[in-house]
Design a protein around this motif. Sequence first.
Motif, PDB file in Angstrom:
ATOM      1  N   LEU A 135     -26.956  20.515  -8.942  1.00  0.00           N
ATOM      2  CA  LEU A 135     -27.658  20.548 -10.608  1.00  0.00           C
ATOM      3  C   LEU A 135     -28.695  19.468 -10.408  1.00  0.00           C
ATOM      4  N   CYS A 136     -29.725  19.967 -11.373  1.00  0.00           N
ATOM      5  CA  CYS A 136     -30.973  18.964 -11.540  1.00  0.00           C
ATOM      6  C   CYS A 136     -31.031  19.402 -13.117  1.00  0.00           C
ATOM      7  N   ARG A 137     -31.280  18.334 -13.796  1.00  0.00           N
ATOM      8  CA  ARG A 137     -31.476  18.614 -15.299  1.00  0.00           C
ATOM      9  C   ARG A 137     -32.943  18.270 -15.714  1.00  0.00           C
TER      10      ARG A 137
ATOM     11  N   GLN B 273     -34.078  23.377 -20.025  1.00  0.00           N
ATOM     12  CA  GLN B 273     -32.998  23.045 -21.074  1.00  0.00           C
ATOM     13  C   GLN B 273     -33.058  23.962 -22.437  1.00  0.00           C
TER      14      GLN B 273
ATOM     15  N   ALA C 108     -24.784  15.891  -6.358  1.00  0.00           N
ATOM     16  CA  ALA C 108     -25.460  14.505  -6.298  1.00  0.00           C
ATOM     17  C   ALA C 108     -25.035  13.594  -5.140  1.00  0.00           C
TER      18      ALA C 108
ATOM     19  N   TYR D  45     -31.151  15.163 -28.988  1.00  0.00           N
ATOM     20  CA  TYR D  45     -30.761  15.858 -27.742  1.00  0.00           C
ATOM     21  C   TYR D  45     -32.276  16.388 -27.603  1.00  0.00           C
TER      22      TYR D  45
ATOM     23  N   TYR E  86     -32.072  11.348  -9.408  1.00  0.00           N
ATOM     24  CA  TYR E  86     -30.782  11.073  -9.466  1.00  0.00           C
ATOM     25  C   TYR E  86     -30.209  12.284  -8.591  1.00  0.00           C
ATOM     26  N   CYS E  87     -30.500  13.326  -8.800  1.00  0.00           N
ATOM     27  CA  CYS E  87     -30.007  14.433  -8.098  1.00  0.00           C
ATOM     28  C   CYS E  87     -30.661  14.542  -6.811  1.00  0.00           C
TER      29      CYS E  87
ATOM     30  N   ILE F  70     -24.326  19.456 -24.728  1.00  0.00           N
ATOM     31  CA  ILE F  70     -24.046  18.579 -24.189  1.00  0.00           C
ATOM     32  C   ILE F  70     -25.190  18.126 -23.274  1.00  0.00           C
ATOM     33  N   PRO F  71     -25.964  17.014 -23.560  1.00  0.00           N
ATOM     34  CA  PRO F  71     -27.112  16.596 -22.893  1.00  0.00           C
ATOM     35  C   PRO F  71     -27.189  16.765 -21.279  1.00  0.00           C
ATOM     36  N   SER F  72     -25.940  16.191 -20.530  1.00  0.00           N
ATOM     37  CA  SER F  72     -25.756  16.174 -19.372  1.00  0.00           C
ATOM     38  C   SER F  72     -27.056  15.644 -18.666  1.00  0.00           C
TER      39      SER F  72
ATOM     40  N   PHE G 149     -32.670  12.501 -22.006  1.00  0.00           N
ATOM     41  CA  PHE G 149     -32.739  13.646 -22.965  1.00  0.00           C
ATOM     42  C   PHE G 149     -32.460  13.306 -24.367  1.00  0.00           C
TER      43      PHE G 149
ATOM     44  N   MET H 281     -28.287  13.652 -15.361  1.00  0.00           N
ATOM     45  CA  MET H 281     -27.513  13.847 -14.138  1.00  0.00           C
ATOM     46  C   MET H 281     -26.557  12.381 -13.861  1.00  0.00           C
TER      47      MET H 281
ATOM     48  N   CYS I 297     -21.909  18.789  -9.169  1.00  0.00           N
ATOM     49  CA  CYS I 297     -23.302  18.942  -9.403  1.00  0.00           C
ATOM     50  C   CYS I 297     -23.810  18.493  -8.084  1.00  0.00           C
TER      51      CYS I 297
ATOM     52  N   CYS J 226     -36.347  12.292 -12.428  1.00  0.00           N
ATOM     53  CA  CYS J 226     -35.635  11.218 -12.565  1.00  0.00           C
ATOM     54  C   CYS J 226     -34.923  10.735 -11.188  1.00  0.00           C
TER      55      CYS J 226
ATOM     56  N   GLY K 265     -22.523  12.341  -9.544  1.00  0.00           N
ATOM     57  CA  GLY K 265     -22.734  12.757 -11.031  1.00  0.00           C
ATOM     58  C   GLY K 265     -21.680  13.493 -11.598  1.00  0.00           C
TER      59      GLY K 265
END
Lengths: 280, 173, 836
Positions: B136-138, C686, B46, C368, B104-105, C197-199, C255, C201, B44, B102, B38
Amino acid sequence: MIPASFDYVRAGSAEEAVAALVEHGDEAKVLAGGHSLIPMMRLRLAVPEVLVDITEAGLAGITDAGDHLVIGAATTHHDVATDKVIETHCGVLAHVAATIGDPQVRHRGTIGGGLAHGDSAGDLPAVLLALEGTMVVQGPGGRRTVPASEFFVDYLETAVAADELLVEVHVPKLDDSWGWDYQKFTRVAQAWATVGALALVSSNGTISDARVGLTHMGSVPIRASATEAALAGQSTDAIADAAARAADDTDPPSDLNADADFRRHLATVLSRRALEAAVG
Amino acid sequence: MQVNVTVDGTAHSNEAEPRQLLVQHLRETLGLTGVNVGCDTSNCGACTVHLDGRSVKSCTVLAVQADGHEVTTIHGLATDETTEDGWHPLQTAFHEEHGLQCGYCTPGMIMAAADLLAENPDPSEEEIRDGLEGNLCRCTGYVNIVRAVQAAAAAGNGDGSSVSAHQAEEVSA
Amino acid sequence: MTTTENPIQANVGRTRLRKEDARLVTGRTNFTDDIRLPGMVHMVVVRSPMAHAKVTNVDLTGALDMPGVVAAFSGADLADDAGGLPCAWPVTEDMVAPEHKALAIDEVAYVGDGVAVVLASTAAEAVDAAERVVVDYDPLPAVVDMKAAIADGADLAQSTLDTNVSYRWPLANGDIDAAFDGADVVVEREFVQQRLIPSAMEPRAVVAAPMGVSDELTVWSATQVPHFVRVFLAAVIGIDEQNLRVIAPDVGGGFGSKLDIYAEEILALVLAQKLGRPVKWTETRSEGFQATIHGRDQVQKISLAMDADGRFRGLKVDLLADMGAYMQLLTPGIPILGAFMYSGIYKMDAYDFSCRGVFTNKTPTDAYRGAGRPEATFAIERIVDEAAHELGVDPMELRKRNWIQHDEFPYEMIGTLTFDSGNYEAATARAIEMFDYDGRRAEQANRRDSGGTKQLGIGISTFTEMCGLAPSRVLGNLRYVAGGWEYAQVRMLFSGKVEVITGTSPHGQGHDTAWSQIAADALGVPFEDIIVRHGDTAVSHRGLDTYGSRSLVVGGAALAAACGKVVEKARRVAAHLLEADEDDVEFSDGAFRVVGSPETSMTMQEVSTATFVAHDLPDGMEPSLDSDASVDPDNFSYPHGTHLALVEVDTETGQVELLDYVSVDDVGNVVNPQIVEGQVHGGLAQGIAQALYEGAVYDQAGNLQTGSFVDYYVPGAPDFPTFRTDRTVTPATTNDLGVKGVGEAGTIASTPAIINGVIDAVRHLGVNEVLMPASPRNVWTAIQQAAASGSADSDDAQAAAAVQADDAGPDAAAADNAGQAQHAAGDTGTSTGGDA
């Protein structure tokens, strides 16, 4: 993402590592935990031709040497943070080690790497300065010792020469008169310290010895000498005034998180808080 | 260089350029694509795997440094990943507590959490949050990740409190 | 519309654990970067290190000599093959925009603009070779700041244009002059929406294959919008749409950042055709910081006119929106999505909005999370707090005086939309109860009286948003080139199992689960017997994908409609087989029963099998229950909610700690409460991150100074508390499910709640504005500036001034150029008008 090509030397001992450094000179870099070096290589900001890996050179371990502790340079932050001997005799070092990076970083990153990188934003230099620790450096001519106060030479530059290797870190055992605290001020938990202040105080009502190490307050890690001087022989009531001098004679960097003035301000506040906690 | 590494219990021996990162070795040489990448700054998490039982970011370890060592990835965590009964308690807990969106993390997060629980089987919320600092998780805002780790910890302690509150719940509110 | 309990069915309205998770928690996923095809080559893009320059020469020879290199191309080499990047939202007839080629040819306009590509057998070889590409640049002035960009005689961000202003877009309703001329109080502010910055993962990635799973060209892309990608790639490259298949496999978050058509998608496809081999490109994270769209970056000048009793009269908004260097897919339309939202939940007589889209030499902006609506919500929720302070009333009280009452819906609001439903009173009452608003106010007063350095602030945000992006007619009137409908198909299989095809394209939202719940109840089949397919244009040929909190509102409604058609067909078959009149057959609990003889029944699955074998169907009936539906609601949906934040500000250091966060959202009916709660959590994180942590910063030369996660602070688990969330339920009336959408609500609401809280904590020190993110530096600077200007409440002012005198050097107030302090603090004047 992908580092440039390099030759890899896995050193089985400090002697092998030094021999490789002698052979390759400036083209070689020492790889310990790699958490500063490998990201820089991935971004190709660092392109060493030879990596000398010391993670299996027998340089990890913690030894009680009577009046001081000997910590092998390749000892991980995690091991420093959780070691019972360090906890008992030099708790401040364990405490600071536990604030470095994140758990995964602490499982790989090493005390020697964190010091030899010479980054004033790192957490270890301030505590080594305050502890008045000693670095043991091995070169082609053998070993020499460097006091922490002489170890950090310039921005990302230490007393370790290109053909030398930091092999041990010596820290004193602290008796019960010492109190300590580290105030690490960050933007997010994962970030490097904007400013850090480490207080190490020996006191029995009257302060006999106060040491304050500052993180990220100059091109090299420093001690707040004016504050320290103002506390010697004083009662703890002197802390507020003394801490207000923590940023005297400093030349801190400016970046997005803090300009130099804000850093100076933070240094005074964090030094005061660290000192108060250390004697509290 | 030759890299001899035991991954998820299987011994492998493969050639690797010194510059190959462990995560690339796992993904590209061994095909273990559950280990994700990631970032390129070791932030991050990941790519988190266990190296000799401790969580590490496999993007910041060279493949040649894993020579002679043992690696556990997300693929090696379950006793049988094809059935929920074979999942690791953390995998079950992330599912039940909705600790992923999602995903991914998630493999890295679960591996970090597994090490966290190995070191501290009964962590407080603060200890869980601190222990996951390197990941990190978004998507989730971490709330349900923390709940998942708490649930897995409870399951590990055998008090049965890992049964999801959500399963019984019909409507929040 | 009164607030009601969510209707609960066998599946809908209940938490069902996600079907998606089994693969995701075990790592058995299929993200784009996981794809490896025989003969595949790896592409690396050589990017400009200059923010603005003429490209005078591109020398590829060094790269071509490197091992493993298959090909290398400059922008000029591909000028005829790769078309320009599409912009789907030319918001005005006279909007100007530069040509946006997949690789720049003569001029680069931001750091990260692609100038060449190198393809090699391995990614490492491609990276090595890309370093050997030599590009000569002739620097041009970099335009970084929007206000400088619109000044007379400004340097141009794009030398092919004669202005930096792309468009001016107005919206007006009511007599704005009368509203302001007759006002007792006018509050005026300027707010800066920093660049984000959307970021997601998962970094972006694309694989293009000249022969994919069959003869067509196949593109796998980490995208939210496979259908858009198909349509636009075909159009800009000039290939036949029917010969292009686009697949969004597992996608690791978006996002908005994956709601786009990117240069790398075009390049990969063009080069796959050219080389006859699969081409793969995977973004590195540091590359993505430059090459994937950014969000926000607006300067908002806003004025609110009120009567002396606090009744809102009118609102003016003058907006500058940073487009960056080029128009991406929706770039110009993002601030327009906000234009309708500046009046928030409030009633007023007049509204005047104007937006200028401005080019700068920075990464393009685009959608975003929230896209225009967070910015608008921030502005109105912040200025309402300032207005309350000006009037000396509690900020919640001022909101209550002005918001639309629950019995006034449907309500034609001043921003020209019709809000179909809502109950702001109910959500607010619940939030106040959960938060203990009065108790917290008392606690805050105690802290203030104690005079300590840790002060409490309470932040309020009572928000609404427009989402469920649908009404195609409305979108057309706004010059959006696409529609807003959504598609679903239900396939009834031989065994009675069900395939649901959706045109939405989830990347974390849990559509497999929620859509299964909807279909299970509508068709009366078990949840487990349904599979949901998506993200592949060969499977779902129609669809408009996932963004703008639209998927459930539009896609879910389409699925419900398609299920309805299946039931009607099945009813006909069942009636025939049960030898009953069609009107006498009722459908419930998964079975068709004859009225009056309930034992005479057939299950849906029996009917499905009977239809499949078709041995005995009604005369003339097609042997299929399969049905599809495209649904295009005639209005947006309008989630709303009340969010309350308790923050603690360390007045000595400027450090902000979020102690508690309560959100009560009304997203209408819910299908899966657990998924809804998760969406709220993530959205909150966020939005809070914008308020406290994140901000993309460029230096004066146009270099991104926050170019990785080391400097751009995506927060981690220790940086948040556990959010406390609840819901009220006021069903939407604009779709049959009564749902409103939840993807963006948390993000939209939370940013102003936090900043209002920060200011509330230090208002007694004279602070009435703080730049975002509310970093220690920005908060501390605001406190120092307030102290220096003497605007604090008496004693507090002296205390703060003392801090300034003691600790700060003589140039403490001087902002350093590099930081966000480069944004002027802005016009924070308050004027009293009329005869007050």
